[in-house]
Design a protein around this motif. Sequence first.
Motif, short mmCIF file in Angstrom:
data_model
loop_
_atom_site.label_atom_id
_atom_site.label_comp_id
_atom_site.label_asym_id
_atom_site.label_seq_id
_atom_site.Cartn_x
_atom_site.Cartn_y
_atom_site.Cartn_z
N GLY A 38 -10.44 2.42 2.59
CA GLY A 38 -10.36 0.97 2.67
C GLY A 38 -10.97 0.24 1.50
O GLY A 38 -11.41 -0.91 1.64
N ILE A 39 -11.03 0.86 0.36
CA ILE A 39 -11.58 0.21 -0.83
C ILE A 39 -10.65 -0.93 -1.24
O ILE A 39 -9.46 -0.73 -1.47
N ARG A 90 -6.68 10.42 1.90
CA ARG A 90 -8.05 10.19 2.39
C ARG A 90 -8.78 9.16 1.55
O ARG A 90 -9.56 8.36 2.08
N LEU A 91 -8.55 9.16 0.25
CA LEU A 91 -9.18 8.17 -0.61
C LEU A 91 -8.72 6.77 -0.27
O LEU A 91 -9.53 5.83 -0.17
N VAL A 101 -3.73 5.37 -8.27
CA VAL A 101 -3.52 6.57 -7.44
C VAL A 101 -2.03 6.85 -7.31
O VAL A 101 -1.58 8.00 -7.46
N PHE A 102 -1.23 5.83 -7.04
CA PHE A 102 0.21 6.02 -6.90
C PHE A 102 0.84 6.49 -8.21
O PHE A 102 1.72 7.36 -8.22
N LYS A 103 0.41 5.91 -9.31
CA LYS A 103 0.98 6.30 -10.60
C LYS A 103 0.62 7.75 -10.95
O LYS A 103 1.46 8.50 -11.47
N ARG A 104 -0.60 8.14 -10.63
CA ARG A 104 -1.00 9.53 -10.92
C ARG A 104 -0.25 10.51 -10.03
O ARG A 104 0.19 11.57 -10.50
#
Length: 458
Positions: A420-421, A415-416, A430-433
Amino acid sequence: MVSIDREHPEYRRRRAILRTYRDLYAGGEQIKANAHVYLTRRQKEPPDVYAERLSRVCYENYIGSIIDWYAATLFRREPHLSFEGDNEAGRAFFCEFTENCDRKQTALSDFFRRQFVEMLVTGAAYILVDFPRITRPATNRAEEDAMGASRAYLVDYRAEDLINWDFDDDGNFEWVVLRTSRQTQSRDGSAEGVIETRWLYYDKEHFQSYRATSTGLGQTAKPILVDEGRHGLAGLRQVPLFEMKVTEGLALMNKAALLQLEHFNKSNALAWALTMGLFAMPVVYSDREWNQIVGDSYYIQLGPGDRFGWTEPEGHVYQLAVENLNRLKDEIYRVCYLMPQAVDARTPQSGLSKQRDFTITNEVLRGYGDTVKDTMKRVLRAIEAARQDGLAIGVTGLDEFDIGDFSSELEDARRLLELGIQSPTLKKEVFKRLASKYLCDARQEVKDQIAREIEGSL
């Protein structure tokens, strides 16, 4: 020069308190062996009665379970470590270091979990950064690595081990004295053995190591200087001892110890009274002289006007004691910020109320997490600076404690990203976390490789 065996006034004041804290945390046979220290003797209580009460002590260890719960919840997921830079050898060292940080095959997260428990019990935990001693100086970095001189490792010390210290104007250690003792077998094989005491002195550049032995007869030898030189952080002009400490409000054992001791005495008093109530004393109401023997294998003969009964309490004080014990138990949980556990299970409570109570606990956990992460960063960055690896070290995590599956976190991330940021950095982080959480049990080198691949592909 500092006297090696001199003790700091604060250390002398807290020594007995720390012993009490450790007994209350351990419970079991440890507190039973020292029950005479904590079980209050009644005024003019006969010695044999008090001795029997000591043999029957029972300890309900609420504070020990609370501290273990905090440690398990905080480290439910390992902290995420990042080592960014072009030094492959440096990254390889830290990957190995996270798997074996103390030369005892202890993972870094497990090491800090133990230190976190130590901090909650005593209020502070101490971590020493050390490097192996070499017999000859290395001519270059490659030779230093080959000799193992750059292989930093950690040593944990208890609050009781730090016996003297001083601070500089910035609030950092100016010098410290550590003292440890251990019992070793004597050379002649005698049963008494030998107690070896070791003193370590560190200032901002140098260290000194002293040793002394004593026998079971109390004969103590004079401390002898066995080693001295420059320590591993001398180039940084920093004492290699790091303190992990919380405020008095978050030192759980300090807040709950008196309540736990009060509960210990009240619960044992109630248990003793109940036990005595099971062995009621016979009462004979008679105007005649009474000289008959009463027991399981005897009978008694009563006259026409005589009466026989048993002494038995009505039970009002027992009810009051049970209510007081429940209040003390709830108070222990309350001062440790675990209100949901303090609420009676039979008391109805709305879901919003439960969530509000857990919000307080989560904020306390985040405070603990910040303390652990800050100490971990200080330790790792000091090692990196001493080794001169040129790496940027980051420590994140220890901030999510709700028990849930990975799918909910994945949905939140989706959702984050759908917002579209326009930020490639946000997408990478985000992917690494997500990858770090999903592969939390993977080796550090695998996590680093995945992070580099994500960094290079987006």
